[in-house]
Design an enzyme around this catalytic site. Structure first.
Site, PDB file in Angstrom:
ATOM      1  N   ASP A  38       0.852  -1.190   0.000  1.00 55.54           N
ATOM      2  CA  ASP A  38       0.000   0.000   0.000  1.00 55.54           C
ATOM      3  C   ASP A  38       0.886   1.237   0.000  1.00 55.54           C
ATOM      4  O   ASP A  38       1.795   1.359   0.822  1.00 55.54           O
ATOM      5  CB  ASP A  38      -0.931   0.025   1.212  1.00 55.54           C
ATOM      6  CG  ASP A  38      -2.173   0.880   0.956  1.00 55.54           C
ATOM      7  OD1 ASP A  38      -2.012   2.100   0.803  1.00 55.54           O
ATOM      8  OD2 ASP A  38      -3.278   0.319   0.901  1.00 55.54           O
ATOM      9  N   SER A  73       4.725   1.984  -5.242  1.00 57.54           N
ATOM     10  CA  SER A  73       3.592   2.308  -6.092  1.00 57.54           C
ATOM     11  C   SER A  73       3.424   1.262  -7.188  1.00 57.54           C
ATOM     12  O   SER A  73       4.405   0.881  -7.838  1.00 57.54           O
ATOM     13  CB  SER A  73       3.784   3.682  -6.743  1.00 57.54           C
ATOM     14  OG  SER A  73       2.780   3.916  -7.723  1.00 57.54           O
ATOM     15  N   VAL A  74       2.187   0.826  -7.398  1.00 65.12           N
ATOM     16  CA  VAL A  74       1.912  -0.115  -8.485  1.00 65.12           C
ATOM     17  C   VAL A  74       1.973   0.573  -9.843  1.00 65.12           C
ATOM     18  O   VAL A  74       1.982  -0.095 -10.880  1.00 65.12           O
ATOM     19  CB  VAL A  74       0.533  -0.786  -8.314  1.00 65.12           C
ATOM     20  CG1 VAL A  74       0.432  -1.495  -6.986  1.00 65.12           C
ATOM     21  CG2 VAL A  74      -0.610   0.230  -8.476  1.00 65.12           C
ATOM     22  N   ASN A 100      -5.577  -5.232  -6.393  1.00 66.57           N
ATOM     23  CA  ASN A 100      -6.699  -4.570  -5.735  1.00 66.57           C
ATOM     24  C   ASN A 100      -6.520  -3.061  -5.590  1.00 66.57           C
ATOM     25  O   ASN A 100      -7.493  -2.348  -5.360  1.00 66.57           O
ATOM     26  CB  ASN A 100      -6.892  -5.209  -4.350  1.00 66.57           C
ATOM     27  CG  ASN A 100      -7.875  -4.468  -3.483  1.00 66.57           C
ATOM     28  OD1 ASN A 100      -9.074  -4.560  -3.668  1.00 66.57           O
ATOM     29  ND2 ASN A 100      -7.356  -3.702  -2.521  1.00 66.57           N
ATOM     30  N   SER A 152     -15.026  -3.793 -11.645  1.00 63.08           N
ATOM     31  CA  SER A 152     -16.128  -3.094 -10.980  1.00 63.08           C
ATOM     32  C   SER A 152     -17.375  -3.138 -11.839  1.00 63.08           C
ATOM     33  O   SER A 152     -17.301  -3.069 -13.076  1.00 63.08           O
ATOM     34  CB  SER A 152     -15.750  -1.636 -10.721  1.00 63.08           C
ATOM     35  OG  SER A 152     -16.860  -0.901 -10.229  1.00 63.08           O
ATOM     36  N   TYR A 165     -12.728   5.516 -14.461  1.00 60.52           N
ATOM     37  CA  TYR A 165     -12.699   4.341 -13.594  1.00 60.52           C
ATOM     38  C   TYR A 165     -13.304   3.128 -14.300  1.00 60.52           C
ATOM     39  O   TYR A 165     -12.741   2.024 -14.275  1.00 60.52           O
ATOM     40  CB  TYR A 165     -13.475   4.677 -12.320  1.00 60.52           C
ATOM     41  CG  TYR A 165     -13.534   3.607 -11.266  1.00 60.52           C
ATOM     42  CD1 TYR A 165     -12.455   3.349 -10.437  1.00 60.52           C
ATOM     43  CD2 TYR A 165     -14.714   2.883 -11.058  1.00 60.52           C
ATOM     44  CE1 TYR A 165     -12.528   2.386  -9.434  1.00 60.52           C
ATOM     45  CE2 TYR A 165     -14.794   1.924 -10.063  1.00 60.52           C
ATOM     46  CZ  TYR A 165     -13.702   1.679  -9.257  1.00 60.52           C
ATOM     47  OH  TYR A 165     -13.786   0.734  -8.270  1.00 60.52           O
ATOM     48  N   GLY A 166     -14.448   3.338 -14.948  1.00 58.66           N
ATOM     49  CA  GLY A 166     -15.112   2.240 -15.645  1.00 58.66           C
ATOM     50  C   GLY A 166     -14.273   1.683 -16.776  1.00 58.66           C
ATOM     51  O   GLY A 166     -14.213   0.464 -16.976  1.00 58.66           O
ATOM     52  N   LYS A 169     -11.368  -0.333 -15.212  1.00 64.77           N
ATOM     53  CA  LYS A 169     -11.834  -1.585 -14.622  1.00 64.77           C
ATOM     54  C   LYS A 169     -12.267  -2.588 -15.688  1.00 64.77           C
ATOM     55  O   LYS A 169     -12.006  -3.788 -15.559  1.00 64.77           O
ATOM     56  CB  LYS A 169     -12.986  -1.305 -13.653  1.00 64.77           C
ATOM     57  CG  LYS A 169     -12.556  -0.612 -12.366  1.00 64.77           C
ATOM     58  CD  LYS A 169     -11.526  -1.434 -11.604  1.00 64.77           C
ATOM     59  CE  LYS A 169     -11.326  -0.966 -10.181  1.00 64.77           C
ATOM     60  NZ  LYS A 169     -10.276  -1.734  -9.479  1.00 64.77           N
ATOM     61  N   ALA A 197     -18.970  -2.889  -2.086  1.00 67.36           N
ATOM     62  CA  ALA A 197     -18.777  -2.636  -0.659  1.00 67.36           C
ATOM     63  C   ALA A 197     -18.768  -1.138  -0.387  1.00 67.36           C
ATOM     64  O   ALA A 197     -18.301  -0.340  -1.209  1.00 67.36           O
ATOM     65  CB  ALA A 197     -17.464  -3.247  -0.185  1.00 67.36           C
ATOM     66  N   ARG A 200     -14.042   3.285   1.901  1.00 69.64           N
ATOM     67  CA  ARG A 200     -13.663   4.694   1.977  1.00 69.64           C
ATOM     68  C   ARG A 200     -13.748   5.392   0.625  1.00 69.64           C
ATOM     69  O   ARG A 200     -13.802   6.612   0.550  1.00 69.64           O
ATOM     70  CB  ARG A 200     -12.251   4.833   2.567  1.00 69.64           C
ATOM     71  CG  ARG A 200     -11.134   4.317   1.672  1.00 69.64           C
ATOM     72  CD  ARG A 200      -9.787   4.448   2.336  1.00 69.64           C
ATOM     73  NE  ARG A 200      -8.711   4.092   1.411  1.00 69.64           N
ATOM     74  CZ  ARG A 200      -7.556   4.726   1.345  1.00 69.64           C
ATOM     75  NH1 ARG A 200      -7.318   5.755   2.133  1.00 69.64           N
ATOM     76  NH2 ARG A 200      -6.615   4.338   0.502  1.00 69.64           N
TER      77      ARG A 200
END
Length: 324
Positions: A38, A73-74, A100, A152, A165-166, A169, A197, A200
């Site tokens: 992380d 960092s990924v 993730n 997602s 984001y879409g 993903k 879920a 945050r």
């Protein structure tokens, strides 16, 4: 059935908070040795801190498990290589990789800036390459591996104000499909999870998306009767862990976890309409005349490769009498 991960080494990115933390803790509780990665940023991807990953590692060790922290960092090749090196340097192998890590930066499609687009693609999509490639190489050497990519419903089904984001993903779906095909020669399985879920990241959701009438109606009319108390992080853990276990033989799959309902999501092609025999293409008007048939949801197939679709086309042509 007792699902265990004894002697397995797992990498979980974005494991300092949210779903990643839950995955890491449960993997360790079931015997896995875990790289807790992380960067320690916020839900919008800003900032950096070692605290998040270190705290999870401390929890695992306090419970008698084995874990190491990675603060890399990924979003860079060097970071991805360092994350995998943490597993190899400490335990000499990689068996499980759960991609993730991620965050949200929402905006209208027409207003998304390069920073909002690139940052999301770098972490969610390119990050899955940067961590996944060295992890895959290690798995191939060991003749065994389980890859899990976190996609997602926002991408697969759609969510207003989340085009960046879409897109990232949904890109993971294509990535996993190819990894599953190539990995089948080396004992490596790959699947995709669509978790739901209240994490945050929910704090990063801008309600401005309610300006879209059709989407606002979908939000207002949603039936949450089966969701109370169940849109929480722990409800997503069982399916994720099963998919990366030795007990699971499924690969090349896309799975939804929502409110305690676990389901295979399929990308399929219906029988559709087959143009008349011969080498003359149909006209645009021909498509319009047969569009209802093109859309009709019946006699569908689920190609697992691009070549499988040719077989489905041939079956449709025979069924419609175009070819014998």
């Amino acid at each position: 059935m007792d699902i265990r991960f004894d002697d397995r080494v797992a990498i979980v990115t974005g494991a300092g908070n949210g779903l990643g933390r839950e995955y890491a803790l449960e993997l360790a509780r079931r015997g896995a040795r875990v790289v807790v990665n992380d960067l320690g940023g916020s839900g919008s991807g800003h900032g950096q801190s070692a605290t998040a990953a270190d705290r999870v590692v401390d929890e695992i060790r306090a419970a008698g498990g084995e874990a190491v922290a990675s603060h890399d960092s990924v979003a860079t090749r060097a970071g991805g290589a360092a994350i995998v090196a943490a597993a190899l340097d400490n335990w000499g192998r990689v068996d499980i990789c759960i991609n993730n890590a991620g965050f949200l930066r929402n905006n209208r499609f027409e207003d998304l800036t390069d920073k909002q687009i690139d940052a999301i693609l770098d972490v969610h999509l390119k990050g899955a390459f940067y961590v996944g490639q060295p992890a895959y190489r290690a798995m191939r050497r060991g003749g065994y591996g389980r890859m899990l990519f976190t996609a997602s419903a926002s991408g697969v089904f759609g969510h207003a104000w989340q085009a960046n984001y879409g897109a990232a993903k949904s890109g993971l779906v294509g990535l996993s499909n190819v990894v599953a095909l190539e990995g089948s020669a080396y004992g490596i399985q790959s699947n995709v999870l669509l978790p739901t879920a209240d994490s945050r990241l929910a704090a990063e959701m801008d309600p401005g998306f309610m300006e879209i009438p059709a989407f606002a109606d979908a939000v207002r009319n949603a039936d949450f009767a089966a969701s109370e108390g169940r849109v929480v992080l722990p409800f997503n853990v069982p399916l994720a862990l099963y998919l990366v276990s030795e007990a699971c033989s499924a690969t090349h799959g896309l799975y939804s976890s929502n409110s305690g309902r676990y389901a295979r999501v399929r990308i399929c092609a219906v029988e559709g309409w087959v143009a008349p025999a011969g080498t003359t293409p149909p006209t645009v008007e021909d498509i319009g005349a047969h569009f209802d048939q093109i859309e009709r949801m019946e006699n569908w197939s689920e190609p697992m490769t691009v070549y499988d679709e040719f077989g489905a086309v041939a079956r449709a042509a025979r069924a419609q009498g175009v070819y014998s």
